[in-house]
Design a protein around this motif. Structure first.
Motif, PDB file in Angstrom:
ATOM      1  N   VAL A  78       2.316   2.932  -8.618  1.00  0.00           N
ATOM      2  CA  VAL A  78       2.833   3.684  -6.875  1.00  0.00           C
ATOM      3  C   VAL A  78       4.407   4.227  -6.982  1.00  0.00           C
ATOM      4  CG1 VAL A  78       2.590   3.039  -5.046  1.00  0.00           C
ATOM      5  CG2 VAL A  78       1.293   1.551  -5.750  1.00  0.00           C
ATOM      6  N   ALA A  82       9.134   4.738  -0.374  1.00  0.00           N
ATOM      7  CA  ALA A  82       8.689   3.877   0.327  1.00  0.00           C
ATOM      8  C   ALA A  82       8.166   4.019   1.851  1.00  0.00           C
ATOM      9  CB  ALA A  82       9.753   2.617   0.485  1.00  0.00           C
ATOM     10  N   LEU A  85       3.996   4.663   1.556  1.00  0.00           N
ATOM     11  CA  LEU A  85       3.651   3.795   1.477  1.00  0.00           C
ATOM     12  C   LEU A  85       2.073   3.076   2.380  1.00  0.00           C
ATOM     13  CD1 LEU A  85       2.734   0.945  -1.169  1.00  0.00           C
ATOM     14  CD2 LEU A  85       4.322  -0.116   0.863  1.00  0.00           C
ATOM     15  N   VAL A  89      -1.642   2.390   0.881  1.00  0.00           N
ATOM     16  CA  VAL A  89      -2.092   1.122   0.748  1.00  0.00           C
ATOM     17  C   VAL A  89      -3.142   0.772   1.229  1.00  0.00           C
ATOM     18  CG1 VAL A  89      -0.731   0.057   2.752  1.00  0.00           C
ATOM     19  CG2 VAL A  89      -0.898  -0.986   1.198  1.00  0.00           C
ATOM     20  N   SER A 102       4.286  -1.323  -9.149  1.00  0.00           N
ATOM     21  CA  SER A 102       5.307  -0.476  -7.957  1.00  0.00           C
ATOM     22  C   SER A 102       6.271   0.324  -8.585  1.00  0.00           C
ATOM     23  CB  SER A 102       5.424  -0.942  -6.758  1.00  0.00           C
ATOM     24  OG  SER A 102       5.985  -0.333  -5.924  1.00  0.00           O
ATOM     25  N   LEU A 104       8.325   2.023  -6.410  1.00  0.00           N
ATOM     26  CA  LEU A 104       8.943   2.134  -5.736  1.00  0.00           C
ATOM     27  C   LEU A 104      10.776   1.737  -4.821  1.00  0.00           C
ATOM     28  CD1 LEU A 104       6.124   2.363  -4.515  1.00  0.00           C
ATOM     29  CD2 LEU A 104       6.524   2.040  -1.759  1.00  0.00           C
ATOM     30  N   HIS A 109       8.608  -3.692   0.289  1.00  0.00           N
ATOM     31  CA  HIS A 109       7.362  -2.805   0.019  1.00  0.00           C
ATOM     32  C   HIS A 109       6.232  -3.804  -0.579  1.00  0.00           C
ATOM     33  CE1 HIS A 109       9.954  -2.202  -3.635  1.00  0.00           C
ATOM     34  NE2 HIS A 109       9.021  -2.025  -4.587  1.00  0.00           N
ATOM     35  N   LEU A 113       2.204  -4.543  -0.234  1.00  0.00           N
ATOM     36  CA  LEU A 113       1.014  -5.037  -1.478  1.00  0.00           C
ATOM     37  C   LEU A 113       0.899  -6.034  -1.833  1.00  0.00           C
ATOM     38  CD1 LEU A 113       3.183  -2.701  -4.229  1.00  0.00           C
ATOM     39  CD2 LEU A 113       0.738  -1.501  -3.438  1.00  0.00           C
TER      40      LEU A 113
END
Length: 309
Positions: A78, A82, A85, A89, A102, A104, A109, A113
């Motif tokens: 991913v 941010a 997201l 998601v 991730s 990010l 976050h 997730l």
């Protein structure tokens, strides 16, 4: 290039600068990879690929495949910002991915997730092998306008590193990244990995955005503001398990090119809040949870927010 057509499929969600560069490196290493983005971007990438331009690793055309949905059972990276997201998601969760890594910025976050994937803190969950938060380091941007041309991903300098927590070292996606020219580092817990970056990203983003200049000038523009921001960030990072002093942060920031600016600064300049909340807001909220006052950070975030509003 090694033929890996029977290996796992890697889906990179977010065909921006970071996502595009990582996908291109994975493809060049022989892995099957697909970019996942909005319809217009996905169509453009599928038709024209990406032009990769780097100072250290050469230039090449990456004929990447792109789609608007995450393929079921893929190993997912991913790479959206941010603030993006929430829009992706659900698609990630619906694909029941084998793994999720991730890239990010920030720290909050990961709860989003894991919540969407019904994954606990140890990575277990229905249809998911593991979920981990990593950090990306490197100066990367995407350029190119017009639907009928290839976008260009530009990587500047020598720094190109992805740091993963020790628990994620044996994930398929991490093994695949090690096949590329990207440096892959392993360091401690997920919280340590994310906070080791956020502790310098927060003052970099806030100070360059307030002063609208590079970090060299921003550090000296208002000594009192700089001291307070560095002190508060260091205190929160220490409370979160990454021992940090204001001098540590000044040394890190002072080691950057003086002209370095933050992506938050660029977003605010065109009227977007970008990652203001995910960076500055997150530090303030974590401070409140740990009983660490962050009045200067809170005022700075509010000032920047009002500047956009």
């Amino acid at each position: 290039m090694t033929n890996r057509t029977h290996g796992p499929l890697f889906a990179v969600v977010g065909p921006g600068a970071v996502g595009g560069l990582v996908a291109a490196f994975l493809q060049r290493a022989g892995h099957e990879v697909v970019l996942v983005g909005r319809p217009g971007t996905a169509r453009r990438v599928s038709e024209h690929g990406l032009e990769i331009v780097t100072d250290r690793y050469g230039d090449w055309h990456a004929p990447l495949r792109a789609t608007t949905t995450v393929p079921r059972g893929a190993c997912v990276l991913v790479a959206v910002k941010a603030e993006g997201l929430a829009a992706v998601v659900g698609s990630v969760a619906a694909a029941r991915p084998r793994e999720v890594l991730s890239l990010l910025n920030g720290v909050e976050h990961m709860a989003t997730l894991r919540g969407a994937l019904a994954v606990d803190g140890d990575g277990g969950g229905p249809g998911v092998t593991a979920v981990a938060g990593a950090s990306y380091a490197g100066e990367t941007l995407r350029t190119g306008s017009g639907p009928d041309t290839a976008m260009t991903v530009r990587h500047r300098g020598d720094l190109l590193r992805i740091t993963v927590p020790a628990a994620a070292a044996d994930l398929d996606v991490v093994r695949a990244l090690r096949d590329t020219d990207i440096e892959v580092a392993t360091a401690g817990s997920e919280a340590e990995v994310l906070w080791s970056k956020l502790r310098f990203l927060a003052p970099l983003a806030l100070l360059t955005s307030v002063h609208r200049t590079g970090i060299g000038e921003a550090l000296d523009a208002d000594p009192a503001l700089t001291a307070d921001v560095l002190g508060e960030v260091a205190a929160v990072a220490t409370a979160e398990g990454v021992a940090t002093t204001p001098d540590d942060l000044r040394a890190i920031l002072g080691g950057f090119p003086p002209t370095m600016r933050s992506s938050l600064q660029a977003d605010l300049a065109v009227g977007r809040l970008g990652e203001l909340d995910a960076i500055g807001g997150a530090v303030a909220r974590c401070g409140a949870q740990r009983g660490v006052p962050t009045p200067t950070i809170e005022r700075t975030v509010d000032r920047l927010h009002r500047g956009v509003g």
